[in-house]
Design a protein around this motif. Structure first.
Motif, PDB file in Angstrom:
ATOM      1  N   MET A   1       0.833  -1.176   0.000  1.00 37.03           N
ATOM      2  CA  MET A   1       0.000   0.000   0.000  1.00 37.03           C
ATOM      3  C   MET A   1       0.880   1.242   0.000  1.00 37.03           C
ATOM      4  N   GLY A   2       0.572   2.139  -0.879  1.00 39.29           N
ATOM      5  CA  GLY A   2       1.330   3.373  -0.962  1.00 39.29           C
ATOM      6  C   GLY A   2       0.784   4.427  -0.014  1.00 39.29           C
ATOM      7  N   ILE A   3       1.515   5.475   0.130  1.00 42.65           N
ATOM      8  CA  ILE A   3       1.092   6.581   0.974  1.00 42.65           C
ATOM      9  C   ILE A   3       0.189   7.483   0.141  1.00 42.65           C
ATOM     10  N   ARG A   4      -0.948   7.807   0.719  1.00 42.55           N
ATOM     11  CA  ARG A   4      -1.886   8.667   0.010  1.00 42.55           C
ATOM     12  C   ARG A   4      -1.516  10.126   0.266  1.00 42.55           C
ATOM     13  N   ARG A   5      -1.303  10.862  -0.798  1.00 41.78           N
ATOM     14  CA  ARG A   5      -0.906  12.254  -0.682  1.00 41.78           C
ATOM     15  C   ARG A   5      -2.011  13.163  -1.186  1.00 41.78           C
ATOM     16  N   LYS A   6      -2.122  14.301  -0.569  1.00 41.52           N
ATOM     17  CA  LYS A   6      -3.101  15.286  -1.005  1.00 41.52           C
ATOM     18  C   LYS A   6      -2.440  16.259  -1.980  1.00 41.52           C
ATOM     19  N   ARG A   7      -3.245  16.727  -2.914  1.00 42.81           N
ATOM     20  CA  ARG A   7      -2.766  17.709  -3.868  1.00 42.81           C
ATOM     21  C   ARG A   7      -3.583  18.986  -3.701  1.00 42.81           C
ATOM     22  N   PRO A   8      -3.248  19.818  -2.725  1.00 41.69           N
ATOM     23  CA  PRO A   8      -4.095  20.981  -2.454  1.00 41.69           C
ATOM     24  C   PRO A   8      -4.103  22.010  -3.578  1.00 41.69           C
ATOM     25  N   LYS A   9      -2.989  22.192  -4.282  1.00 41.35           N
ATOM     26  CA  LYS A   9      -2.951  23.204  -5.329  1.00 41.35           C
ATOM     27  C   LYS A   9      -3.911  22.859  -6.460  1.00 41.35           C
ATOM     28  N   LYS A  10      -3.934  21.609  -6.859  1.00 40.21           N
ATOM     29  CA  LYS A  10      -4.830  21.188  -7.932  1.00 40.21           C
ATOM     30  C   LYS A  10      -6.286  21.343  -7.501  1.00 40.21           C
ATOM     31  N   THR A  12      -7.539  23.508  -5.301  1.00 36.03           N
ATOM     32  CA  THR A  12      -7.946  24.908  -5.241  1.00 36.03           C
ATOM     33  C   THR A  12      -8.189  25.467  -6.636  1.00 36.03           C
ATOM     34  N   VAL A  13      -7.385  25.066  -7.602  1.00 42.31           N
ATOM     35  CA  VAL A  13      -7.597  25.513  -8.976  1.00 42.31           C
ATOM     36  C   VAL A  13      -8.927  24.968  -9.499  1.00 42.31           C
ATOM     37  N   ALA A  14      -9.224  23.724  -9.203  1.00 47.21           N
ATOM     38  CA  ALA A  14     -10.478  23.111  -9.649  1.00 47.21           C
ATOM     39  C   ALA A  14     -11.671  23.803  -8.995  1.00 47.21           C
ATOM     40  N   LEU A  15     -11.584  24.105  -7.699  1.00 47.19           N
ATOM     41  CA  LEU A  15     -12.680  24.800  -7.018  1.00 47.19           C
ATOM     42  C   LEU A  15     -12.900  26.190  -7.594  1.00 47.19           C
ATOM     43  N   GLU A  16     -11.827  26.883  -7.903  1.00 45.95           N
ATOM     44  CA  GLU A  16     -11.962  28.206  -8.515  1.00 45.95           C
ATOM     45  C   GLU A  16     -12.646  28.100  -9.868  1.00 45.95           C
ATOM     46  N   ARG A  17     -12.270  27.110 -10.637  1.00 44.77           N
ATOM     47  CA  ARG A  17     -12.876  26.918 -11.957  1.00 44.77           C
ATOM     48  C   ARG A  17     -14.357  26.578 -11.838  1.00 44.77           C
ATOM     49  N   ILE A  18     -14.717  25.746 -10.865  1.00 48.58           N
ATOM     50  CA  ILE A  18     -16.121  25.393 -10.642  1.00 48.58           C
ATOM     51  C   ILE A  18     -16.925  26.633 -10.276  1.00 48.58           C
ATOM     52  N   ARG A  45     -18.075  17.757 -14.256  1.00 54.79           N
ATOM     53  CA  ARG A  45     -16.995  16.922 -14.786  1.00 54.79           C
ATOM     54  C   ARG A  45     -15.652  17.266 -14.138  1.00 54.79           C
ATOM     55  N   ILE A  46     -15.418  18.551 -13.915  1.00 58.31           N
ATOM     56  CA  ILE A  46     -14.188  18.955 -13.243  1.00 58.31           C
ATOM     57  C   ILE A  46     -14.150  18.383 -11.833  1.00 58.31           C
ATOM     58  N   ALA A  47     -15.268  18.463 -11.126  1.00 62.11           N
ATOM     59  CA  ALA A  47     -15.328  17.934  -9.760  1.00 62.11           C
ATOM     60  C   ALA A  47     -15.115  16.425  -9.742  1.00 62.11           C
ATOM     61  N   MET A  48     -15.704  15.722 -10.688  1.00 61.12           N
ATOM     62  CA  MET A  48     -15.539  14.265 -10.726  1.00 61.12           C
ATOM     63  C   MET A  48     -14.112  13.889 -11.112  1.00 61.12           C
ATOM     64  N   ARG A  49     -13.537  14.608 -12.057  1.00 57.71           N
ATOM     65  CA  ARG A  49     -12.184  14.302 -12.502  1.00 57.71           C
ATOM     66  C   ARG A  49     -11.170  14.488 -11.374  1.00 57.71           C
ATOM     67  N   ARG A  51     -11.935  14.619  -8.199  1.00 62.09           N
ATOM     68  CA  ARG A  51     -12.472  13.971  -7.002  1.00 62.09           C
ATOM     69  C   ARG A  51     -12.612  14.944  -5.837  1.00 62.09           C
ATOM     70  N   ILE A  52     -13.312  16.044  -6.106  1.00 62.70           N
ATOM     71  CA  ILE A  52     -13.619  17.002  -5.056  1.00 62.70           C
ATOM     72  C   ILE A  52     -15.121  17.233  -5.022  1.00 62.70           C
ATOM     73  N   ARG A  53     -15.598  17.725  -3.891  1.00 58.37           N
ATOM     74  CA  ARG A  53     -17.017  17.984  -3.747  1.00 58.37           C
ATOM     75  C   ARG A  53     -17.346  19.394  -4.210  1.00 58.37           C
ATOM     76  N   ILE A  54     -18.489  19.536  -4.845  1.00 56.65           N
ATOM     77  CA  ILE A  54     -18.992  20.860  -5.178  1.00 56.65           C
ATOM     78  C   ILE A  54     -19.560  21.437  -3.885  1.00 56.65           C
ATOM     79  N   PRO A  55     -19.249  22.694  -3.553  1.00 52.57           N
ATOM     80  CA  PRO A  55     -19.755  23.271  -2.305  1.00 52.57           C
ATOM     81  C   PRO A  55     -21.280  23.236  -2.220  1.00 52.57           C
TER      82      PRO A  55
END
Length: 106
Positions: A1-10, A12-18, A45-49, A51-55
């Motif tokens: 099992m690998g270590i799960r890492r978060k990608r906060p920059k990606k 935040t960009v996706a949330l701004e675009r949404i 589609r951006i949210a699904m791609r 894997r973030i929640r729409i507010p």
């Protein structure tokens, strides 16, 4: 099992675009309602791609069945009945209910 890492920059960009797409959907609704539906679908589609929640405040602005951008009084009916907010999409007839949250002061 690998270590799960978060990608906060990606994320935040996706949330701004949404948020931008929902703002555009709101502006274009009066002129081109079909274009506003396209903006909502792109935001989903951006949210699904990514894997973030729409507010929550944005999630309640579109129909989950037909992806129409909802404007109360034009293509959506909003009613309060027995402690629930009932939102009806007038384009496809889909309904969903949210509980009314009351703030009590002491």
């Amino acid at each position: 099992m690998g270590i799960r890492r978060k990608r906060p920059k990606k994320n935040t960009v996706a949330l701004e675009r949404i948020e931008i797409l929902f703002r555009e959907a709101q502006e274009e609704f009066g002129i081109h309602p079909e274009l506003s539906r396209t903006y909502v679908e792109r935001a989903r589609r951006i949210a699904m791609r990514d894997r973030i929640r729409i507010p929550r405040e944005l999630r309640r602005k579109y129909c989950r069945k037909c992806f129409a951008y909802l404007v109360p009084g034009i293509n959506a009916r909003v009613r309060i009945h027995r402690g629930k907010i009932i939102i009806t999409c007038l384009e496809c007839g889909n309904q969903w209910r949210h509980p009314v949250v009351r703030n009590y002061r002491k």
